[in-house]
Scaffold this active site. Structure first.
Site, short mmCIF file in Angstrom:
data_model
loop_
_atom_site.label_atom_id
_atom_site.label_comp_id
_atom_site.label_asym_id
_atom_site.label_seq_id
_atom_site.Cartn_x
_atom_site.Cartn_y
_atom_site.Cartn_z
N LYS A 95 0.82 -1.18 -0.02
CA LYS A 95 -0.11 -0.18 0.23
C LYS A 95 0.84 1.30 -0.17
O LYS A 95 1.64 1.26 0.90
CB LYS A 95 -0.92 -0.15 1.12
CG LYS A 95 -2.03 1.22 1.16
CD LYS A 95 -2.56 1.21 2.66
CE LYS A 95 -3.48 2.77 2.49
NZ LYS A 95 -4.00 3.07 3.76
N ALA A 182 -10.21 5.73 3.95
CA ALA A 182 -9.99 6.91 4.93
C ALA A 182 -11.09 7.58 4.99
O ALA A 182 -11.83 7.75 4.04
CB ALA A 182 -8.80 7.87 4.34
N GLY A 183 -11.39 8.12 6.20
CA GLY A 183 -12.49 8.89 6.49
C GLY A 183 -13.66 8.13 6.78
O GLY A 183 -14.85 8.90 7.48
N ASN A 204 -9.96 1.51 9.64
CA ASN A 204 -9.01 1.25 10.60
C ASN A 204 -9.52 2.07 11.94
O ASN A 204 -9.99 1.33 12.81
CB ASN A 204 -7.84 1.77 10.28
CG ASN A 204 -6.58 1.44 11.47
OD1 ASN A 204 -5.57 1.37 11.37
ND2 ASN A 204 -7.06 0.98 12.49
#
EC number: 2.8.1.10
Length: 256
Positions: A95, A182-183, A204
């Site tokens: 990643k 993300a977010g 996460n």
């Protein structure tokens, strides 16, 4: 089934390893999520120890590891970290993360594209974390990235799909898997991403900082399954007008 490069996954939920209170809680949450692909930052792994508190339980859990280059600020730093990961973990999967500003953690598009092109040429399976930029995602695809990972909102912000309009364009034009990264703050955000056509989501913070990470991981698993099933079921189209689900006047005419 989700196909990325040479691997196939049953789960469309990818998870991370940061911010958990303990490695045991991390592993329990990953198992509850059903995730088969787990990302970890190379800067948090002690490569000198064979019993690393993060790495060892992940290997025991049997998940596919996706090392990331979090902390890299330039293409050169990311490429260096990628080679460390390949040597230490024996995997070509990566990643790619390059964010020079520690306050916002937004990915650097120029350095990301530069690093991605080099790493693909060096035999890596590259999954780049990037902004929700349709042009950039297409360029990353063209240089050989196995998937693209556009952000829904800034890392750890829990804001959800703030970039929805751009994500829809990215999904529509992509010929490689699109993983919203993300977010994502609550399970409904993940369901929305799958409903709109994303191939997977990476979560996460929303799991790790929950009062009950294990149950939150389970909630995300169910949400991703629901979002995917909803998309596959062919939802009805949106309309500006009302459409009756049953006759409005038939019973009046019948009784006249």
């Amino acid at each position: 089934m989700l196909h990325i490069a040479d691997k196939t996954f049953d789960s469309h939920l990818f998870t991370g390893t940061g911010k958990f209170a303990s490695s045991q809680l991390m592993v329990e949450s990953i198992r509850a999520s059903g995730s088969q692909l787990v990302t970890l930052a190379m800067k948090r792994v002690d490569l000198r120890q064979h019993n690393d508190a993060i790495l060892e339980p992940l290997i025991a859990a049997g998940v596919t590891l996706l090392p990331n280059t979090s902390g890299a600020k330039t293409a050169e730093e990311a490429i260096f970290a990628a080679h460390l990961a390949r040597e230490a973990l024996g995997t070509n999967w990566l990643k790619l993360e390059i964010h020079p500003d520690a306050r916002w953690l937004l990915p650097d598009p120029i350095e990301t594209l530069k690093a991605a092109e080099t790493l693909v040429q060096q035999g890596f399976v590259v999954l780049p974390y990037c902004g929700a930029d349709p042009v950039l995602c297409k360029r990353l695809e063209e240089v050989g990235c196995a998937a693209v990972m556009p952000l829904g909102a800034p890392i750890g912000s829990n804001q959800g799909l703030e970039t929805r309009a751009m994500l829809e364009i990215i999904i529509q034009q992509a010929t490689v898997p699109v993983v919203v990264d993300a977010g994502i703050g609550v399970p409904s955000h993940a369901a929305q991403a799958l409903e709109m056509g994303a191939d997977a989501v990476l979560v996460n913070t929303a799991i790790a900082v929950a009062d009950d990470p294990v149950n939150m991981a389970k909630a995300f698993r169910l949400a991703v399954e629901a979002g995917l099933l909803a998309r596959q079921s062919g939802p009805g189209s949106r309309s500006h007008f009302a459409h009756a689900t049953s006759p409005l006047t038939g019973f009046l005419e019948a009784s006249a």
